[in-house]
Design a protein around this motif. Structure first.
Motif, PDB file in Angstrom:
ATOM      1  N   ILE A  35       0.838  -1.196   0.000  1.00 40.42           N
ATOM      2  CA  ILE A  35       0.000   0.000   0.000  1.00 40.42           C
ATOM      3  C   ILE A  35       0.874   1.247   0.000  1.00 40.42           C
ATOM      4  N   GLU A  36       1.945   1.246   0.789  1.00 35.90           N
ATOM      5  CA  GLU A  36       2.864   2.381   0.813  1.00 35.90           C
ATOM      6  C   GLU A  36       3.578   2.537  -0.527  1.00 35.90           C
ATOM      7  N   LEU A  37       3.986   1.423  -1.123  1.00 37.75           N
ATOM      8  CA  LEU A  37       4.617   1.472  -2.439  1.00 37.75           C
ATOM      9  C   LEU A  37       3.655   2.048  -3.477  1.00 37.75           C
ATOM     10  N   THR A  38       2.420   1.613  -3.438  1.00 40.32           N
ATOM     11  CA  THR A  38       1.400   2.103  -4.359  1.00 40.32           C
ATOM     12  C   THR A  38       1.210   3.601  -4.207  1.00 40.32           C
ATOM     13  N   ARG A  39       1.173   4.074  -2.974  1.00 38.16           N
ATOM     14  CA  ARG A  39       1.004   5.501  -2.709  1.00 38.16           C
ATOM     15  C   ARG A  39       2.181   6.291  -3.273  1.00 38.16           C
ATOM     16  N   ASP A  40       3.414   5.823  -3.031  1.00 39.75           N
ATOM     17  CA  ASP A  40       4.602   6.537  -3.499  1.00 39.75           C
ATOM     18  C   ASP A  40       4.686   6.558  -5.021  1.00 39.75           C
ATOM     19  N   ILE A  41       4.442   5.408  -5.649  1.00 40.58           N
ATOM     20  CA  ILE A  41       4.540   5.339  -7.109  1.00 40.58           C
ATOM     21  C   ILE A  41       3.452   6.177  -7.765  1.00 40.58           C
ATOM     22  N   SER A  42       2.239   6.106  -7.248  1.00 44.94           N
ATOM     23  CA  SER A  42       1.163   6.895  -7.856  1.00 44.94           C
ATOM     24  C   SER A  42       1.411   8.393  -7.684  1.00 44.94           C
ATOM     25  N   ALA A  43       1.980   8.802  -6.554  1.00 43.35           N
ATOM     26  CA  ALA A  43       2.326  10.217  -6.365  1.00 43.35           C
ATOM     27  C   ALA A  43       3.410  10.638  -7.355  1.00 43.35           C
ATOM     28  N   GLY A  44       4.391   9.771  -7.599  1.00 42.77           N
ATOM     29  CA  GLY A  44       5.439  10.066  -8.568  1.00 42.77           C
ATOM     30  C   GLY A  44       4.903  10.173  -9.987  1.00 42.77           C
ATOM     31  N   ILE A  45       4.019   9.258 -10.351  1.00 43.07           N
ATOM     32  CA  ILE A  45       3.410   9.304 -11.687  1.00 43.07           C
ATOM     33  C   ILE A  45       2.602  10.590 -11.841  1.00 43.07           C
ATOM     34  N   THR A  46       1.833  10.947 -10.819  1.00 43.06           N
ATOM     35  CA  THR A  46       1.038  12.170 -10.858  1.00 43.06           C
ATOM     36  C   THR A  46       1.927  13.398 -11.053  1.00 43.06           C
ATOM     37  N   SER A  47       3.024  13.460 -10.315  1.00 43.72           N
ATOM     38  CA  SER A  47       3.945  14.597 -10.447  1.00 43.72           C
ATOM     39  C   SER A  47       4.525  14.674 -11.853  1.00 43.72           C
ATOM     40  N   CYS A  48       4.966  13.536 -12.378  1.00 40.59           N
ATOM     41  CA  CYS A  48       5.527  13.512 -13.732  1.00 40.59           C
ATOM     42  C   CYS A  48       4.503  13.977 -14.758  1.00 40.59           C
ATOM     43  N   MET A  49       3.288  13.476 -14.651  1.00 39.70           N
ATOM     44  CA  MET A  49       2.266  13.822 -15.628  1.00 39.70           C
ATOM     45  C   MET A  49       1.866  15.295 -15.519  1.00 39.70           C
ATOM     46  N   GLN A  50       1.866  15.863 -14.310  1.00 41.80           N
ATOM     47  CA  GLN A  50       1.568  17.290 -14.165  1.00 41.80           C
ATOM     48  C   GLN A  50       2.648  18.148 -14.810  1.00 41.80           C
TER      49      GLN A  50
END
Length: 111
Positions: A35-50
């Motif tokens: 769950i923590e890995l999912t949170r970190d990766i999704s936050a990173g993807i969101t930042s990249c896409m923004q």
């Protein structure tokens, strides 16, 4: 020549602890690290896409504007492509880890 090394006879224990999103008893749950890995990766993807979106938006605005007041994009084309590839790799990693967990659960319930 004298040694300027710190002796290991009475070492001071480090105060650093690994960062965790989940605190208390929940951190020991079976899927807490996933769950923590999912949170970190999704936050990173969101930042990249923004960042990529902001760059593309500035590029479009520059195409529509007069030649003089062009705004500089936040990143160049190659950096944008690299962030896009990083996002794809991160999403793939998350999918693969999810597939591993799904396979383990299916095996557990099918046996």
């Amino acid at each position: 020549m004298p040694c300027n090394c710190t002796p290991n006879e009475n070492p001071i224990p480090p105060t650093h602890e690994d960062f965790r999103w989940i605190h208390g008893p929940g951190r020991e749950e079976k899927f807490a690290s996933f769950i923590e890995l999912t949170r970190d990766i999704s936050a990173g993807i969101t930042s990249c896409m923004q960042i990529i979106y902001a760059r593309d938006l500035v590029s479009e605005m520059n195409q529509d504007s007069d030649p003089e007041p062009e705004a500089a994009p936040s990143i160049g084309k190659s950096d944008s492509a690299n962030l896009y590839r990083l996002s794809l790799a991160a999403a793939t990693l998350l999918r693969d880890r999810s597939d591993e967990h799904i396979a383990c659960l299916n095996k557990l319930w099918n046996d």
